[in-house]
Design a protein around this motif. Structure first.
Motif, PDB file in Angstrom:
ATOM      1  N   SER A  48       0.900  -1.162   0.013  1.00 21.80           N
ATOM      2  CA  SER A  48       0.003  -0.102   0.183  1.00 21.80           C
ATOM      3  C   SER A  48       0.772   1.127   0.123  1.00 21.80           C
ATOM      4  O   SER A  48       0.394   2.356  -0.635  1.00 21.80           O
ATOM      5  N   GLY A  49       2.278   1.030   0.212  1.00 21.79           N
ATOM      6  CA  GLY A  49       2.992   2.180   0.498  1.00 21.79           C
ATOM      7  C   GLY A  49       4.368   1.760   0.982  1.00 21.79           C
ATOM      8  O   GLY A  49       4.512   0.582   1.549  1.00 21.79           O
ATOM      9  N   ARG A  50       5.372   2.769   0.957  1.00 22.79           N
ATOM     10  CA  ARG A  50       6.593   2.253   1.502  1.00 22.79           C
ATOM     11  C   ARG A  50       6.784   3.012   2.751  1.00 22.79           C
ATOM     12  O   ARG A  50       6.872   4.068   2.976  1.00 22.79           O
ATOM     13  N   ARG A 102      -2.176  -0.321  -3.397  1.00 18.67           N
ATOM     14  CA  ARG A 102      -1.761   1.018  -3.281  1.00 18.67           C
ATOM     15  C   ARG A 102      -3.041   1.776  -3.878  1.00 18.67           C
ATOM     16  O   ARG A 102      -3.436   2.910  -3.176  1.00 18.67           O
ATOM     17  N   THR A 161      10.389  11.530  -3.701  1.00 21.94           N
ATOM     18  CA  THR A 161       9.319  10.586  -4.378  1.00 21.94           C
ATOM     19  C   THR A 161       8.394  11.935  -5.300  1.00 21.94           C
ATOM     20  O   THR A 161       8.014  13.021  -4.671  1.00 21.94           O
ATOM     21  N   SER A 192      -4.184  10.485   2.586  1.00 19.69           N
ATOM     22  CA  SER A 192      -2.906  10.132   2.014  1.00 19.69           C
ATOM     23  C   SER A 192      -1.910  10.853   2.521  1.00 19.69           C
ATOM     24  O   SER A 192      -2.171  11.844   3.247  1.00 19.69           O
ATOM     25  N   LYS A 195       5.727  11.974   1.472  1.00 17.82           N
ATOM     26  CA  LYS A 195       6.889  11.288   1.903  1.00 17.82           C
ATOM     27  C   LYS A 195       7.644  11.512   3.255  1.00 17.82           C
ATOM     28  O   LYS A 195       7.737  12.671   3.385  1.00 17.82           O
TER      29      LYS A 195
END
Length: 250
Positions: A48-50, A102, A161, A192, A195
């Motif tokens: 879903s994300g880093r 994601r 990002t 959301s 970074k």
């Protein structure tokens, strides 16, 4: 090919984040390595994300596609028997082909834990807290109100990002008791996050709690859209991804 959705927990201390890195240990790498012992050719895992290096998870979501003849593998039990002790599959389920861990996500919740006593920090909690010392919670909560709602959070995004927009909507920043009297949990919920945005917000709120900034300073930082105007990024070990929201659950 059936699509399998995984809900994961992990201690991120010894990982360079979730996403694959050429030479570093990552959660995605461990998942694909475990799947490689089940498949002849391991499938690509999508998260879903880093999460950053050192950041933890209690509700990270990932998915992969598997051949029809593997659809009925007991994924939770099988993967947990193959994964290292610092990664755990909490849930595994078959989902629709159009689900994407994601791109289908509609919101996330993170929690950040502060240790607020100067004299010591319990050794077994050091991997999961920021030992920041005493802070003024009322000042932090007053500053947090400035951050709620829809804003351009450029000033709270670290480089690295590329995104189409730096506008995000924060619907909750709240304070909760920790697991002992010296810990405080700050919860962040948004559609959301950019970074290292939560760590940057936490760094800003702690600066407010130390009397170095006030609500007007936070407004100024937001309006500047300049990362150099905001305080330093909070350390990673206090942060945990708690949950990811999808349309069926909103």
């Amino acid at each position: 090919m059936p699509r399998i959705k995984l809900t994961l927990a992990y201690d991120g201390t010894d990982y360079s984040g979730f996403q694959l890195q050429p030479r570093d240990r990552t959660v995605q790498g461990e998942l694909e390595r475990a799947l490689g012992r089940i498949f002849d050719q391991p499938p690509r895992v999508h998260g879903s994300g880093r999460t950053d290096s050192g950041v933890h998870a209690m509700g990270q979501v990932a998915h992969f596609d598997c051949p029809d003849d593997k659809a009925h593998v007991p994924w939770q039990r099988s993967l947990n028997s193959l994964l290292p002790d610092d990664v755990c599959v909490l849930k595994a389920e078959v989902v629709d082909d159009d689900f994407h861990s994601r791109f289908s996500a509609r919101g996330k919740v993170y929690e950040y834990v502060l240790w607020t006593k100067y004299e010591f920090c319990l050794p077994h909690r050091r991997r999961f807290v920021w030992d920041c010392g005493p802070v003024d919670f009322d000042a932090m909560e007053e500053a947090a109100q400035v951050l709620l709602g829809e804003h351009d959070f450029s000033a709270f995004q670290n480089v690295g990002t590329v995104v189409n927009s730096t506008v995000r909507t924060i619907t909750e920043i709240s304070r909760h008791p920790g697991v002992n009297e010296h810990e405080v949990v700050w919860r962040f919920k948004a559609n959301s996050f950019l970074k290292q945005m939560v760590r940057n917000l936490m760094g800003c709120l702690v600066a407010c709690g130390r009397g170095r900034l006030g609500p007007d300073d936070v407004r100024r930082i937001l309006a500047s859209k300049d990362r150099s105007e905001a305080p330093p990024t909070a350390p990673p070990q206090g942060l945990t991804l708690i949950s990811v929201f999808y349309p069926d659950y909103l």
